[in-house]
Design a protein around this motif. Structure first.
Motif, PDB file in Angstrom:
ATOM      1  N   SER A   1      -8.248  -1.422 -11.914  1.00 46.66           N
ATOM      2  CA  SER A   1      -7.107  -1.466 -12.846  1.00 46.66           C
ATOM      3  C   SER A   1      -5.944  -2.270 -12.268  1.00 46.66           C
ATOM      4  CB  SER A   1      -6.655  -0.046 -13.174  1.00 46.66           C
ATOM      5  OG  SER A   1      -7.718   0.692 -13.720  1.00 46.66           O
ATOM      6  N   HIS A   2      -6.230  -3.007 -11.215  1.00 44.65           N
ATOM      7  CA  HIS A   2      -5.273  -3.844 -10.510  1.00 44.65           C
ATOM      8  C   HIS A   2      -4.977  -5.072 -11.385  1.00 44.65           C
ATOM      9  CE1 HIS A   2      -3.872  -4.729  -6.405  1.00 44.65           C
ATOM     10  NE2 HIS A   2      -4.093  -5.995  -6.678  1.00 44.65           N
ATOM     11  N   ALA A   3      -3.745  -5.193 -11.894  1.00 38.95           N
ATOM     12  CA  ALA A   3      -3.417  -6.328 -12.777  1.00 38.95           C
ATOM     13  C   ALA A   3      -2.668  -7.396 -11.988  1.00 38.95           C
ATOM     14  CB  ALA A   3      -2.574  -5.843 -13.945  1.00 38.95           C
ATOM     15  N   ILE A   4      -2.607  -8.595 -12.540  1.00 37.04           N
ATOM     16  CA  ILE A   4      -1.887  -9.689 -11.881  1.00 37.04           C
ATOM     17  C   ILE A   4      -0.564  -9.966 -12.602  1.00 37.04           C
ATOM     18  CG2 ILE A   4      -2.017 -12.119 -11.146  1.00 37.04           C
ATOM     19  CD1 ILE A   4      -4.031 -10.270  -9.709  1.00 37.04           C
ATOM     20  N   THR A   5      -0.613 -10.043 -13.949  1.00 39.88           N
ATOM     21  CA  THR A   5       0.612 -10.361 -14.697  1.00 39.88           C
ATOM     22  C   THR A   5       1.280  -9.072 -15.195  1.00 39.88           C
ATOM     23  OG1 THR A   5      -0.559 -10.454 -16.795  1.00 39.88           O
ATOM     24  CG2 THR A   5      -0.468 -12.496 -15.511  1.00 39.88           C
ATOM     25  N   HIS A   6       2.568  -9.173 -15.498  1.00 39.62           N
ATOM     26  CA  HIS A   6       3.302  -8.019 -16.033  1.00 39.62           C
ATOM     27  C   HIS A   6       2.702  -7.562 -17.364  1.00 39.62           C
ATOM     28  CE1 HIS A   6       6.357  -8.254 -12.939  1.00 39.62           C
ATOM     29  NE2 HIS A   6       6.450  -9.557 -13.143  1.00 39.62           N
ATOM     30  N   ALA A   7       2.260  -8.561 -18.190  1.00 40.19           N
ATOM     31  CA  ALA A   7       1.682  -8.209 -19.492  1.00 40.19           C
ATOM     32  C   ALA A   7       0.405  -7.390 -19.297  1.00 40.19           C
ATOM     33  CB  ALA A   7       1.386  -9.477 -20.295  1.00 40.19           C
ATOM     34  N   ASP A   8      -0.454  -7.842 -18.342  1.00 37.77           N
ATOM     35  CA  ASP A   8      -1.680  -7.075 -18.075  1.00 37.77           C
ATOM     36  C   ASP A   8      -1.331  -5.689 -17.533  1.00 37.77           C
ATOM     37  OD1 ASP A   8      -3.413  -8.946 -18.968  1.00 37.77           O
ATOM     38  OD2 ASP A   8      -4.077  -9.647 -16.992  1.00 37.77           O
ATOM     39  N   GLY A   9      -0.311  -5.643 -16.684  1.00 38.41           N
ATOM     40  CA  GLY A   9       0.130  -4.348 -16.144  1.00 38.41           C
ATOM     41  C   GLY A   9       0.499  -3.398 -17.266  1.00 38.41           C
ATOM     42  N   PHE A  10       1.180  -3.921 -18.294  1.00 36.34           N
ATOM     43  CA  PHE A  10       1.544  -3.102 -19.453  1.00 36.34           C
ATOM     44  C   PHE A  10       0.294  -2.654 -20.215  1.00 36.34           C
ATOM     45  CE2 PHE A  10       2.311  -2.893 -24.053  1.00 36.34           C
ATOM     46  CZ  PHE A  10       3.205  -1.841 -24.095  1.00 36.34           C
TER      47      PHE A  10
ATOM     48  N   GLY B   1       3.735   0.147 -13.942  1.00 31.64           N
ATOM     49  CA  GLY B   1       2.655  -0.828 -14.088  1.00 31.64           C
ATOM     50  C   GLY B   1       3.153  -2.191 -14.574  1.00 31.64           C
ATOM     51  N   VAL B   2       4.223  -2.192 -15.384  1.00 25.59           N
ATOM     52  CA  VAL B   2       4.807  -3.456 -15.855  1.00 25.59           C
ATOM     53  C   VAL B   2       5.609  -4.103 -14.710  1.00 25.59           C
ATOM     54  CG1 VAL B   2       6.435  -4.512 -17.480  1.00 25.59           C
ATOM     55  CG2 VAL B   2       4.957  -2.629 -18.232  1.00 25.59           C
ATOM     56  N   TRP B   3       6.377  -3.263 -14.020  1.00 23.10           N
ATOM     57  CA  TRP B   3       7.264  -3.734 -12.961  1.00 23.10           C
ATOM     58  C   TRP B   3       6.457  -4.319 -11.805  1.00 23.10           C
ATOM     59  CZ3 TRP B   3       9.259  -0.268  -8.613  1.00 23.10           C
ATOM     60  CH2 TRP B   3      10.229  -0.942  -7.855  1.00 23.10           C
ATOM     61  N   LEU B   4       5.420  -3.583 -11.360  1.00 26.58           N
ATOM     62  CA  LEU B   4       4.571  -4.031 -10.247  1.00 26.58           C
ATOM     63  C   LEU B   4       3.110  -3.983 -10.713  1.00 26.58           C
ATOM     64  CD1 LEU B   4       6.201  -1.982  -7.345  1.00 26.58           C
ATOM     65  CD2 LEU B   4       6.252  -4.465  -7.584  1.00 26.58           C
TER      66      LEU B   4
ATOM     67  N   ASP C   1       0.830  -1.210   0.000  1.00 23.72           N
ATOM     68  CA  ASP C   1       0.000   0.000   0.000  1.00 23.72           C
ATOM     69  C   ASP C   1       0.864   1.260   0.000  1.00 23.72           C
ATOM     70  OD1 ASP C   1      -2.282  -1.548  -0.012  1.00 23.72           O
ATOM     71  OD2 ASP C   1      -2.479  -1.560   2.163  1.00 23.72           O
ATOM     72  N   LEU C   2       2.019   1.189   0.648  1.00 23.40           N
ATOM     73  CA  LEU C   2       2.922   2.352   0.654  1.00 23.40           C
ATOM     74  C   LEU C   2       3.516   2.578  -0.737  1.00 23.40           C
ATOM     75  CD1 LEU C   2       4.716   1.843   4.081  1.00 23.40           C
ATOM     76  CD2 LEU C   2       3.105   3.658   3.480  1.00 23.40           C
ATOM     77  N   ILE C   3       3.804   1.482  -1.451  1.00 23.63           N
ATOM     78  CA  ILE C   3       4.312   1.619  -2.827  1.00 23.63           C
ATOM     79  C   ILE C   3       3.221   2.231  -3.712  1.00 23.63           C
ATOM     80  CG2 ILE C   3       5.128   0.341  -4.860  1.00 23.63           C
ATOM     81  CD1 ILE C   3       6.451  -1.630  -2.895  1.00 23.63           C
ATOM     82  N   ARG C   4       1.958   1.781  -3.520  1.00 22.44           N
ATOM     83  CA  ARG C   4       0.844   2.363  -4.289  1.00 22.44           C
ATOM     84  C   ARG C   4       0.727   3.858  -3.979  1.00 22.44           C
ATOM     85  NH1 ARG C   4      -3.244  -0.936  -3.038  1.00 22.44           N
ATOM     86  NH2 ARG C   4      -2.388  -2.290  -4.651  1.00 22.44           N
ATOM     87  N   LEU C   5       0.934   4.225  -2.729  1.00 19.97           N
ATOM     88  CA  LEU C   5       0.886   5.640  -2.342  1.00 19.97           C
ATOM     89  C   LEU C   5       1.963   6.433  -3.088  1.00 19.97           C
ATOM     90  CD1 LEU C   5       0.038   8.056  -0.581  1.00 19.97           C
ATOM     91  CD2 LEU C   5       1.540   7.165   1.211  1.00 19.97           C
TER      92      LEU C   5
END
Ligand SMILES: [Zn+2]
Length: 237
Positions: A168-177, A157-160, A114-118
């Protein structure tokens, strides 16, 4: 979280918010003129005296100096302090949303995720404050702000992949991208469409291209799900 942890983290957020706010002031005054935001150190525009560390404490120094330069007495704009206060308040608000509220009933470890999201959300806030004040002053939104913003939004978003808030919370790096990239394209694309139609209807430029890149940056941070929402709020009357 334990109240002592909540309070300690809150004080750290206030200190970071005030410091970032101070740096945001430097960005607002220097980026439009292609000046370095790192060098030279802040100085009085009239007597050119470098501002001492004790006179450079966000918000407090201006109050202690009575709002004027220590050496030549040139009045210091209240806006510097207001930008620092605004940044601090928005960071604290984001801290409540991202960290305090989701952890009200959880005890034990510090919620690192949560701190990283902040940190991610606060970065977007900082970019938006810089863009807003430069746009207000000069009616331009420089690419030096929006393009690095887009890159940070996508790369983080790709990294985490879990860094963006639901939905918009993704699980895989590809979805994050893809969440970020589609967010960038929908944010920019919808604004471009409104700009094009508006310009045709009004027979003059309805909004600047900076608004298109600004919405693309927001989309890259928040993901396409929120991007559509913020476009609706931002560009429609
Ligand atoms: Zn001075």
């Amino acid at each position: 979280m334990m109240w002592a942890v909540t309070l300690t983290l809150g004080l750290i957020v206030i200190a970071i918010g005030a410091t970032v706010g101070s740096f945001i002031n430097v960005c607002i005054y220097r980026i439009p003129w292609q000046k370095s935001v790192i060098w030279p150190a802040s100085h009085c525009p009239r007597c050119l005296e470098a501002i001492e560390p004790r006179d450079n404490v966000p918000m407090l120094s201006r109050l202690l100096l009575g709002g004027v330069c220590r050496r030549c007495g040139l009045p210091i704009s209240i806006r510097y302090s207001l930008v620092e206060l605004l940044t601090t308040c928005l960071f604290v608000l984001m801290y409540c949303v991202d960290v305090v509220i989701p952890n009200l009933d959880r005890y034990g470890s510090v919620p690192v995720d949560d701190l990283i999201r902040l940190a991610y959300d606060a970065t977007l806030i900082a970019f938006l404050i810089v863009a807003t004040f430069i746009d207000y002053d000069l009616t331009v939104i420089p690419d030096q702000i929006t393009i690095p913003g887009m890159v940070i939004g996508i790369v983080a978003g790709v990294w985490l992949p879990t860094i963006r808030s639901a939905p918009s919370h993704a699980i895989t790096h590809a979805d994050g991208f893809w969440f970020g990239m589609i967010g960038l394209l929908t944010g920019g694309g919808m604004t471009l469409a409104v700009r094009t139609l508006g310009s045709l209807a009004l027979r003059k430029e309805a909004m600047g291209f900076g608004d298109v890149t600004l919405m693309a940056m927001i989309g890259s941070f928040v993901g396409w799900q929120f991007s559509i929402l913020s476009c609706g709020n931002g560009t429609l009357p």
